[in-house]
Design a protein around this motif. Structure first.
Motif, PDB file in Angstrom:
ATOM      1  N   TYR A   1       0.822  -1.215   0.000  1.00  0.00           N
ATOM      2  CA  TYR A   1       0.000   0.000   0.000  1.00  0.00           C
ATOM      3  C   TYR A   1       0.856   1.266   0.000  1.00  0.00           C
ATOM      4  CZ  TYR A   1      -3.262  -3.600   1.562  1.00  0.00           C
ATOM      5  OH  TYR A   1      -4.005  -4.745   1.668  1.00  0.00           O
ATOM      6  N   HIS A   2       2.044   1.195   0.579  1.00  0.00           N
ATOM      7  CA  HIS A   2       2.898   2.389   0.630  1.00  0.00           C
ATOM      8  C   HIS A   2       3.330   2.826  -0.763  1.00  0.00           C
ATOM      9  CE1 HIS A   2       5.708  -1.005   0.418  1.00  0.00           C
ATOM     10  NE2 HIS A   2       6.606  -0.158  -0.057  1.00  0.00           N
TER      11      HIS A   2
ATOM     12  N   VAL B   1       1.198   5.696  -2.679  1.00  0.00           N
ATOM     13  CA  VAL B   1       1.306   7.112  -2.358  1.00  0.00           C
ATOM     14  C   VAL B   1       1.783   7.881  -3.597  1.00  0.00           C
ATOM     15  CG1 VAL B   1       2.462   8.836  -0.929  1.00  0.00           C
ATOM     16  CG2 VAL B   1       1.765   6.645   0.065  1.00  0.00           C
TER      17      VAL B   1
ATOM     18  N   SER C   1      -5.082   8.787  -4.138  1.00  0.00           N
ATOM     19  CA  SER C   1      -5.301   9.780  -3.080  1.00  0.00           C
ATOM     20  C   SER C   1      -5.189   9.126  -1.706  1.00  0.00           C
ATOM     21  CB  SER C   1      -6.680  10.432  -3.241  1.00  0.00           C
ATOM     22  OG  SER C   1      -7.714   9.488  -3.019  1.00  0.00           O
ATOM     23  N   ASN C   2      -4.803   9.916  -0.704  1.00  0.00           N
ATOM     24  CA  ASN C   2      -4.595   9.390   0.646  1.00  0.00           C
ATOM     25  C   ASN C   2      -5.880   8.780   1.217  1.00  0.00           C
ATOM     26  OD1 ASN C   2      -1.910  10.215   0.592  1.00  0.00           O
ATOM     27  ND2 ASN C   2      -2.367  12.210   1.513  1.00  0.00           N
TER      28      ASN C   2
ATOM     29  N   ILE D   1      -6.363   5.381  -0.304  1.00  0.00           N
ATOM     30  CA  ILE D   1      -5.416   4.397   0.238  1.00  0.00           C
ATOM     31  C   ILE D   1      -5.919   3.872   1.579  1.00  0.00           C
ATOM     32  CG2 ILE D   1      -3.077   4.045   1.124  1.00  0.00           C
ATOM     33  CD1 ILE D   1      -2.100   6.074  -0.939  1.00  0.00           C
TER      34      ILE D   1
END
Length: 277
Positions: free
Chosen positions: A149-150, A153, A157-158, A161
């Motif tokens: 998942y990192h 970034v 969009s945050n 995520i």
């Protein structure tokens, strides 16, 4: 009018049989029911917050490639090698077209896409854009399926995520790995919602919600949005029976003068999440 737009939509699906391996010609079938979706209008207003559901948030474009945030090193055009390693369609079952997407939604999106090209000189109906969103689906789904998942970034969009991580916690490792999409598994795609939003800061934001129809070997229930349009033939080689499932991704780009031309993914949804509930 609905009759005319139905025939127009059929032409896109009819062309699918000519350019996609294993896809049979158009057959007359029922029209797909219109999907409920939150739609933005061409009017002054605030950008609505992300809700995690399909369609929740839905200068000139570079003529040679479509840029996605955080992915400038990836080829997103018709250049050789843009699709990554060439895949094989061997083993793919025959797919028949038995229905069409909602013609009213189809014609509405076509009109707005034309206006975006006319007023903002951004062509989201181009082969480059279509190739780019397919590659974004393949790349993002691969990162999600492997739990990286990192690496999302700057591409996603945050808020999205966070939503993806929360949703994937409810899946087993095997279910999560089934989220990965290969380029050859993408059967068809269409814009489900297109809009331009003017926010309170004076920014012009373009949102495009794309629905993808994808071949999958998952053993869960059928996706009703897929069975209305496509039918997969039974396999005769004893291999696992494949089904067609859908995924919905929303892409956002700022159209304000001087803004970055990159597209960002602002909604991610896979049918397999719902099927695993």
């Amino acid at each position: 009018m609905q009759r005319i737009t139905s025939l127009a939509a059929c032409r896109e699906l009819g062309g699918l049989a000519a350019c996609s391996p294993g896809v049979r010609a158009w057959k007359r079938g029922p029209t797909v029911n219109k999907q409920p979706a939150v739609r933005r209008q061409w009017a002054q207003g605030s950008v609505r917050p992300f809700s995690g559901e399909p369609g929740a948030q839905c200068r000139r474009m570079c003529r040679r490639r479509v840029a996605f945030a955080g992915q400038k090193h990836r080829l997103l055009s018709s250049q050789p090698g843009a699709d990554g390693p060439p895949g094989s369609s061997d083993g793919h079952p025959a797919v028949s077209v038995i229905g069409i997407p909602d013609p009213i939604t189809w014609i509405r999106c076509k009109v707005i896409i034309f206006l975006i090209k006319l007023y903002f000189e951004v062509d989201v109906n181009s082969e480059e854009f279509h190739r780019g969103v397919k590659q974004a689906l393949v790349h993002v789904s691969d990162l999600i399926s492997s739990g990286r998942y990192h690496r999302l970034v700057g591409i996603v969009s945050n808020e999205t995520i966070e939503y993806v991580e929360k949703t994937c916690r409810t899946l087993t490792n095997a279910q999560r790995q089934q989220l990965a999409v290969k380029m050859d598994d993408i059967i068809f795609m269409l814009p489900e919602d297109v809009s331009v939003v003017f926010d309170q800061h004076g920014r012009k934001l373009c949102f495009i919600v794309m629905r993808f129809w994808i071949l999958s070997a998952h053993d869960g229930p059928d996706d009703p949005e897929a069975t209305k349009i496509f039918k997969v033939a039974s396999r005769e080689d004893g291999g696992p029976q494949k089904k067609i499932v859908t995924a919905v991704y929303e892409f956002r780009r700022e159209l304000t003068r001087g803004a970055s031309p990159d597209w960002m993914v602002t909604t991610v949804w896979h049918w397999l999440w719902k099927a695993a509930e």
